[in-house]
Design a protein around this motif. Structure first.
Motif, PDB file in Angstrom:
ATOM      1  N   UNK A 220      -8.490  71.124 -21.221  1.00 57.28           N
ATOM      2  CA  UNK A 220      -7.415  70.857 -20.269  1.00 57.28           C
ATOM      3  C   UNK A 220      -6.906  69.434 -20.379  1.00 57.28           C
ATOM      4  N   UNK A 221      -6.025  69.025 -19.469  1.00 59.17           N
ATOM      5  CA  UNK A 221      -5.531  67.648 -19.482  1.00 59.17           C
ATOM      6  C   UNK A 221      -6.637  66.652 -19.175  1.00 59.17           C
ATOM      7  N   UNK A 222      -6.619  65.537 -19.886  1.00 58.97           N
ATOM      8  CA  UNK A 222      -7.640  64.503 -19.677  1.00 58.97           C
ATOM      9  C   UNK A 222      -7.131  63.172 -20.211  1.00 58.97           C
ATOM     10  N   UNK A 223      -7.920  62.141 -20.048  1.00 62.88           N
ATOM     11  CA  UNK A 223      -7.495  60.809 -20.509  1.00 62.88           C
ATOM     12  C   UNK A 223      -8.598  60.150 -21.334  1.00 62.88           C
ATOM     13  N   UNK A 224      -8.142  59.300 -22.264  1.00 64.79           N
ATOM     14  CA  UNK A 224      -9.038  58.436 -23.036  1.00 64.79           C
ATOM     15  C   UNK A 224      -8.434  57.040 -23.041  1.00 64.79           C
ATOM     16  N   UNK A 225      -9.157  56.128 -23.657  1.00 69.30           N
ATOM     17  CA  UNK A 225      -8.634  54.761 -23.778  1.00 69.30           C
ATOM     18  C   UNK A 225      -8.149  54.470 -25.188  1.00 69.30           C
TER      19      UNK A 225
ATOM     20  N   UNK B 264      -5.115  54.080 -19.948  1.00 67.20           N
ATOM     21  CA  UNK B 264      -5.392  55.496 -20.150  1.00 67.20           C
ATOM     22  C   UNK B 264      -4.282  56.126 -20.990  1.00 67.20           C
TER      23      UNK B 264
ATOM     24  N   UNK C 182      -2.956  59.907 -22.105  1.00 71.07           N
ATOM     25  CA  UNK C 182      -3.132  61.297 -21.688  1.00 71.07           C
ATOM     26  C   UNK C 182      -3.177  62.247 -22.883  1.00 71.07           C
TER      27      UNK C 182
ATOM     28  N   UNK D 196     -14.602  55.123 -31.920  1.00 72.20           N
ATOM     29  CA  UNK D 196     -15.034  55.581 -30.598  1.00 72.20           C
ATOM     30  C   UNK D 196     -16.193  56.576 -30.701  1.00 72.20           C
TER      31      UNK D 196
ATOM     32  N   UNK E 178     -12.583  68.771 -24.589  1.00 69.05           N
ATOM     33  CA  UNK E 178     -11.952  69.023 -23.284  1.00 69.05           C
ATOM     34  C   UNK E 178     -10.635  69.766 -23.524  1.00 69.05           C
TER      35      UNK E 178
ATOM     36  N   UNK F 165     -13.346  65.866 -29.376  1.00 73.63           N
ATOM     37  CA  UNK F 165     -13.364  65.927 -27.911  1.00 73.63           C
ATOM     38  C   UNK F 165     -13.068  67.383 -27.548  1.00 73.63           C
TER      39      UNK F 165
ATOM     40  N   UNK G 255     -11.846  62.464 -32.237  1.00 74.23           N
ATOM     41  CA  UNK G 255     -12.105  61.157 -31.610  1.00 74.23           C
ATOM     42  C   UNK G 255     -12.140  60.127 -32.732  1.00 74.23           C
TER      43      UNK G 255
ATOM     44  N   UNK H 207      -6.147  49.125 -23.447  1.00 69.60           N
ATOM     45  CA  UNK H 207      -7.110  49.369 -22.376  1.00 69.60           C
ATOM     46  C   UNK H 207      -6.577  50.315 -21.323  1.00 69.60           C
TER      47      UNK H 207
END
Lengths: 127, 265
Positions: B56-61, B34, B36, B47, B54, B52, B43, B32
């Motif tokens: 640049x830098x991002x987060x998922x679970x 994040x 990075x 999920x 995106x 995905x 994906x 649960x």
């Protein structure tokens, strides 16, 4: 005649009132302007108190929760990228500095399943 | 009895709520928390699947695996073929292993060179940087540079990525040109053992005369350079003749003195 003078004075007052606003344009304003120019209009942003910045506003855009903060320098905004992740919480999101602005996007409603909107918003924001 | 039913119902309602509120299995895998990422990536099906986008830098679970991702300063960077997962953006064809300048791809200026270990033709969402490292032939990029030690060292573990893509059904690039000179896939020392036809030469055994010590010595004569014939299309890269090492055995001969032994002098 009086009416004409009144109108001219009112217009002058408006323009004078507008000039200081332009001078005060914040990094956040530039971000919102870039989004709006590409027809991604955010909801009305409201002041959002967060621990990692003093001047932040939050709202929504295209179903995403958005937080945009203005900093004094790009370095300050960059330093807030990681703390900004806390605002996203348990969701897909991104926290990126663009110049002296920090943009934090959170997809809490799963409105952007493939991240295209997040990517678009981040790419539109001025560097 | 009358009170049991409402209790059961409340338990049922609670259970339903918990199940609906519970994060997916992939999210549970990340605890649960994040995780990075940087750059586009697949994906997990649990999920929703797909890509995905995106950059640049991002987060998922959800977590990233160790074979298709590399660490880029704390974020997971996808080094596989995004087309296999439905990527519909601009793509560039490659054949064989090659380096990826992650900092150039993601544009963050944090120097990081990683390696793609996909053996056959595949796609990436980026072109390689201009320079002598890559040659473009038949609309595909071939790595003709000198791979560093880090590439060679991680190769046995990372080549497992071929097994990930083998069962995936998608439109792979068709590369029908001859590989350029110096291509890593045609260099004997880098030809994937699994990708080659192996012909074994008969085992040679040399017996050496009587020994004095009870130790078996095995002398390994290194295999000769592989013989590479042509460059095939797909994974098959050539024919290699492996010679088994020549084993030199020394046998211990124990001489019994029937109780008259007086020890060593």
């Amino acid at each position: 005649m009086r009416a004409i003078v009144f109108v001219v004075m009112a217009l002058a007052a408006c323009s004078k009132a507008g000039e200081p606003d332009k001078a005060k344009a914040t990094p956040r304003d530039a971000v919102v302007a870039a989004w709006t120019a590409d027809k991604l209009v955010p909801s009305k942003l409201a002041a959002a108190p967060v621990a990692f910045a003093k001047d932040c506003q939050s709202g929504t855009v295209e179903g995403l929760d958005v937080l945009v903060c203005s900093f004094a320098t790009p370095a300050d905004a960059k330093a807030a990228e990681v703390p900004g992740l806390a605002w996203i919480g348990p969701a897909t999101g991104a926290s990126q500095a663009h110049g002296a602005a920090l943009i934090v996007l959170a997809d809490r409603k799963k409105a952007d399943p493939n991240g295209r909107t997040i990517n678009r918003l981040m790419k539109l924001a001025p560097k | 009895m009358g009170q049991i039913y409402p209790m059961r119902r409340s338990v049922l309602v609670l259970l339903t709520f918990v199940l609906l509120a519970a994060p997916s299995l992939a999210a549970l895998a990340s605890g649960g928390k994040q995780v990075r990422y940087v750059g586009i990536h697949p994906i997990p099906r649990s999920e929703g699947g797909g890509i995905c986008y995106i950059e640049g830098p991002h987060v998922h679970l959800f977590d990233a695996d160790k074979v298709q991702y590399r660490d880029h300063h704390g974020a997971s960077y996808f080094v596989g073929d995004p087309v296999a997962y439905g990527y519909d953006g601009k793509r560039y064809a490659y054949k064989g292993h090659h380096p990826i300048h992650v900092d150039v791809v993601v544009g963050d200026g944090d120097p990081d060179e990683e390696y793609c270990y996909l053996s056959g033709p595949h796609y990436h969402s980026f072109a390689p940087p201009e320079g002598p490292e890559f040659t473009l032939a038949g609309d595909a990029y071939f790595y003709v540079g000198e791979p560093p030690h880090a590439y060679v060292e991680a190769r046995p573990a990372m080549m497992k990525i071929d097994a990930v893509y083998q069962p995936l059904s998608y439109e792979r690039p068709v590369v029908e040109v001859s590989a350029p000179v110096g291509w890593i896939g045609a260099r004997a020392e880098f030809v994937a053992p699994s990708a080659a036809v192996v012909v074994e030469a008969p085992r040679e055994r040399v017996m050496v005369a009587p020994p004095r010590v009870g130790v078996t010595v095995q002398g390994f004569i290194p295999a000769p350079p592989s013989i590479h014939i042509g460059v095939g299309i797909g994974v098959g890269a050539g024919v290699i003749v492996h010679e088994r090492p020549v084993i030199i055995e020394e046998r211990v001969r124990i001489k019994h003195d029937h109780g008259r032994h007086r020890g060593h002098r």
